[in-house]
Enzyme design. Sequence first.
Site, short mmCIF file in Angstrom:
data_model
loop_
_atom_site.label_atom_id
_atom_site.label_comp_id
_atom_site.label_asym_id
_atom_site.label_seq_id
_atom_site.Cartn_x
_atom_site.Cartn_y
_atom_site.Cartn_z
N ASP A 1 -1.39 121.63 -70.72
CA ASP A 1 -0.78 121.84 -71.23
C ASP A 1 0.80 122.64 -70.03
OD1 ASP A 1 1.09 123.86 -72.45
OD2 ASP A 1 -0.01 124.22 -74.12
N LEU A 2 1.70 122.08 -69.84
CA LEU A 2 2.57 122.34 -68.88
C LEU A 2 3.55 123.39 -69.11
CD1 LEU A 2 3.59 118.87 -68.74
CD2 LEU A 2 2.39 120.04 -67.08
N HIS B 1 -12.70 120.67 -62.99
CA HIS B 1 -14.00 120.01 -61.97
C HIS B 1 -15.67 120.19 -62.46
CE1 HIS B 1 -11.68 120.94 -57.66
NE2 HIS B 1 -10.88 119.88 -59.14
N ASP C 1 -5.05 115.11 -60.20
CA ASP C 1 -6.49 115.30 -60.12
C ASP C 1 -7.37 115.22 -61.06
OD1 ASP C 1 -5.64 116.98 -62.09
OD2 ASP C 1 -4.56 118.49 -61.21
N ALA D 1 -3.31 115.45 -73.61
CA ALA D 1 -1.68 114.87 -73.00
C ALA D 1 -1.48 115.62 -71.98
CB ALA D 1 -0.66 115.63 -73.78
#
Length: 255
Positions: free
Chosen positions: A63-64, A82, A137, A60
């Site tokens: 992790d918010l 990256h 991103d 998902a």
Amino acid sequence: MAEVEVGRDGAVQTITLNRPEKLNAFTQTLHGELQDALEQARDPAVRAVVITGAGRGFSAGQDLTAFGEAGDVAAMLRATYHVNVLAIRSLDKPVIAGVNGVCAGAGLSLACACDLRLASDAAFFVPGFVGIGLIPDSGGTFFLQRLLGTPRAFEWMTSNRRLTAAEAQAWGLVSEIVEAEAFSARLAERAAELAAGPTHAIAATKRLYDDAATATLEEQLEAEAEAQAQAVRTADFREGVAAFGEKRAPSFSGS
Ligand code: T3D
């Protein structure tokens, strides 16, 4: 418990994102363990890599609950996402995203960084980023533009629309959909097929397609000529030609 599990079956390395209760959302720990797993995948004995998720999620995304913990978001992206996206692209072997379930945000970007995507019919795809006011991103603008084209990528990534596995296949985002019950078996079978292929030629094909996005035709023809000159020197080429002449299936060693 490890947030990333690594398994090996013959020449296939399977990397399982393992935070099922949070749909395998990315933490610093998960990033670090994924980095180690991708490093292990450099072993020449590994000829195909699978990245999949435990439970009902592929990933998902970020992790918010840990969002912005690092303070400098750009630095965090450089040090985590990256590194892993570039590791996938630089592996000289195919990497399959086994999209077993929910795939959102940077989880979607990670799946798109892989060479191909197999999806369970239980999977669905959600941009995620725009839903919380962010841009796509971790390669989300790069890979989705190449996979879908700019108009469709832009429309989708700015809509936050949930895409079913069937829609994702119709768009060319996934190559194959498999019933959930049969998914892990088919994923293993597809990975084994790729691992039994002429690994050198497959790796060169991966590199050539990556470079083709920015090369001129002249540059690309030259790169193909150089890669082919190397491919004809492999044992796999000799085996392929011998098998053809003997009317049998080739047995490629990856050398
Ligand atoms: O600084 C930076 O980090 C920048 C980098 C950003 C990269 C990104 O990835 S941004 C995008 C982040 N991801 C999202 O915005 C997606 C958030 N999740 C959702 O929208 C939904 O969960 C899904 C559409 C993916 C799935 O929905 P659903 O209904 O199938 O599951 P759910 O009930 O929402 O989630 C199940 C559990 O997972 C739930 O936990 P709980 O309540 O049972 O304890 C939920 O909170 C948790 N979860 C889902 N996504 C995340 C998450 N926990 C933390 N972070 C998540 N991203």
